[in-house]
Design a protein around this motif. Structure first.
Motif, PDB file in Angstrom:
ATOM      1  N   LEU A 296       0.863  -1.193   0.000  1.00 20.06           N
ATOM      2  CA  LEU A 296       0.000   0.000   0.000  1.00 20.06           C
ATOM      3  C   LEU A 296       0.896   1.238   0.000  1.00 20.06           C
ATOM      4  O   LEU A 296       1.132   1.874   1.029  1.00 20.06           O
ATOM      5  CB  LEU A 296      -0.912  -0.011   1.231  1.00 20.06           C
ATOM      6  N   SER A 298       0.363   4.122  -1.114  1.00 21.85           N
ATOM      7  CA  SER A 298      -0.318   5.373  -0.753  1.00 21.85           C
ATOM      8  C   SER A 298      -0.319   5.568   0.752  1.00 21.85           C
ATOM      9  O   SER A 298      -0.140   6.692   1.250  1.00 21.85           O
ATOM     10  CB  SER A 298      -1.753   5.353  -1.285  1.00 21.85           C
ATOM     11  N   GLU A 338      -6.774  -0.327   3.794  1.00 20.64           N
ATOM     12  CA  GLU A 338      -6.407   1.014   4.253  1.00 20.64           C
ATOM     13  C   GLU A 338      -7.192   1.409   5.501  1.00 20.64           C
ATOM     14  O   GLU A 338      -6.640   1.960   6.453  1.00 20.64           O
ATOM     15  CB  GLU A 338      -6.643   2.045   3.145  1.00 20.64           C
TER      16      GLU A 338
END
Length: 450
Positions: A296, A298, A338
């Motif tokens: 991930l 981001s 997330e």
């Protein structure tokens, strides 16, 4: 006549060729039957029981031997002993137990500072044999010797006959003598400049993170910007809440947030995030979480950006056993990983000691998370800190895996989920209905009794 003159040399030539073939065949078969020495044995020599490395581990320099094992240096030292005759300068136990700064010792034993500990220990070893009789006789300006950490040590002899290594006096020369090396006892620890600079840099980060901004600046609720510019000293915490600095969404550009003191990039958040992910891998038992943070991008980028802007984070890190219990349904929805991770990020700098003291004093503490508007509850249980409620709770399992003054990683033995809002609403409405119904009953009973 022709047969005797020309035939005899011809027969001699045949004999010579025959004998040559026999010799070649014999040597080839004999050579192939001999055991061949493996190349691996030469690359990784075996350490015998009379080695100086074995003597170090069995000597009375127990503190140094323990640090060598914690620094994972045994393979490196075995390779050095196989190639060189070495000289080890071993600090006495009191120098590592009582005389060493406790804060510096904690810094060396933190998993994230493994490289500094290795550099410190390797700076006490010279890949040459230097006995006490080979010490330079000059009073000053003695020769310098390169260590296994590529640092330089100066050997000198004082006027009173005391031998020194840099600033440390040799208190027990030739303490251990072995065929492949020698150990000299010294009075104090030798600290390379690179390790000292790394320690001072980490300590300055901790002092910076303790700066509390003064005053409450006014924020425009429409633009999330300060109505009046506020002067913030360099290194102080940002004046805007961390939620105003977070990116609005994974597909949108990051929200511009003022860094500490105005200019951006006062802290290297990206390097610190990479450092704590690497620490998780070295620590062991948190590979699944490290994989999620690596994949991930981001999320890792967002964490690094927030730390670079001056914010601090505490990561509640579930171990591999807890992550293995997650089902496919919990991870299949878009953005689910997330959201799970954001619920484990607390926008405060907390250590095991600070959290435990808080729950001991207040009973139950609610920490904000980066998953708005949910909070995570913490309370004392079984001498530790317990997060969450009921079956979805998790205990503080591995405290202070990584603490650098900006990012704190605390290992837990479960994955946390925010409580369902629907269940709380149903419970409140049910309780209200029960109260409303109970009042008329009391009235009817009172009326009938009268």
């Amino acid at each position: 006549m022709d047969f005797h003159i020309y035939g005899r040399p011809k027969l001699a030539m045949i004999d010579i060729l025959f004998l040559t073939a026999l010799i070649f065949l014999f040597t080839h078969v004999h050579g192939s039957a001999l055991p061949k020495k493996s190349s691996s044995s030469s690359s990784s020599p075996q350490i015998n029981s009379n080695s100086v490395l074995v003597a170090l581990l069995d000597s009375h320099y127990t503190e140094l031997a323990e640090l060598v094992e914690k620094a994972l240096l045994l393979p490196t030292l075995e390779d050095a002993v196989g190639k060189h005759n070495i000289t080890i300068f071993a600090p006495r136990n009191e120098a590592l137990e009582r005389d060493l700064d406790p804060e510096f010792k904690r810094f060396l034993l933190e998993p994230g500072n493994l490289r500094s500990l290795q550099t410190l220990l390797l700076s006490h070893i010279i890949p040459n044999r230097i006995g006490s009789g080979e010490w330079p006789e000059g009073l000053s300006g003695g020769p310098t010797h390169s260590t296994l950490s590529n640092d330089r040590l100066r050997l000198e002899s004082k006027g009173s006959g005391v031998k020194t290594v840099d600033l440390a006096a040799v208190v027990q020369p030739d303490a251990v003598l072995r065929p492949d090396g020698v150990i000299h006892g010294i009075e104090r620890l030798l600290i390379p400049r690179s390790v000292e600079e790394d320690f001072n840099r980490r300590r300055s980060l901790r002092s910076i993170s303790a700066v509390i901004p003064e005053g409450a600046p006014e924020v425009d609720p429409r633009t999330h910007r300060l109505k009046k510019p506020v002067s913030v000293p360099a290194g102080a915490a940002p004046v805007l809440p961390i939620y105003d600095a977070m990116a609005p969404g994974p597909s949108l550009a990051p929200a511009p947030a003022p860094g500490p003191g105005g200019p951006r990039g006062h802290f290297d958040g990206e390097s610190q995030v990479k450092d704590f992910i690497q620490t998780l891998l070295h620590y062991g038992g948190y590979n699944e979480l490290a994989d999620i943070l690596v994949n991930l991008t981001s999320l890792a980028t967002e964490m690094g950006r927030l730390v670079s802007e001056g914010y601090v984070l505490t990561v509640l890190a579930p171990n591999d056993e807890a992550m293995a219990k997650l089902t496919t349904d919990q991870l299949s929805e878009p953005g689910a990983p997330e959201q799970i991770m954001y619920y484990h990020l607390v926008p405060e700098y907390q250590t095991e000691e600070s959290m435990y003291n808080a729950v001991r004093r207040f009973g139950k503490v609610r920490y904000d998370t980066l998953r708005l508007p949910h909070k995570v509850d913490a309370q004392e249980a079984d001498g530790s800190v317990k997060f969450g409620e009921g079956d979805g709770s998790a205990y503080l399992f591995d405290p202070d895996i990584y603490t650098d003054g900006r990012i704190s990683v605390q290992g837990i033995d479960g994955v946390l989920f925010p409580p369902e809002e629907k269940e709380t609403k149903l419970e409140t409405t049910t309780s209200r209905v029960t109260k409303l119904v109970s009042k008329p009953r009391r009235g009817e009973i009172d009326g009938s009794s009268m």
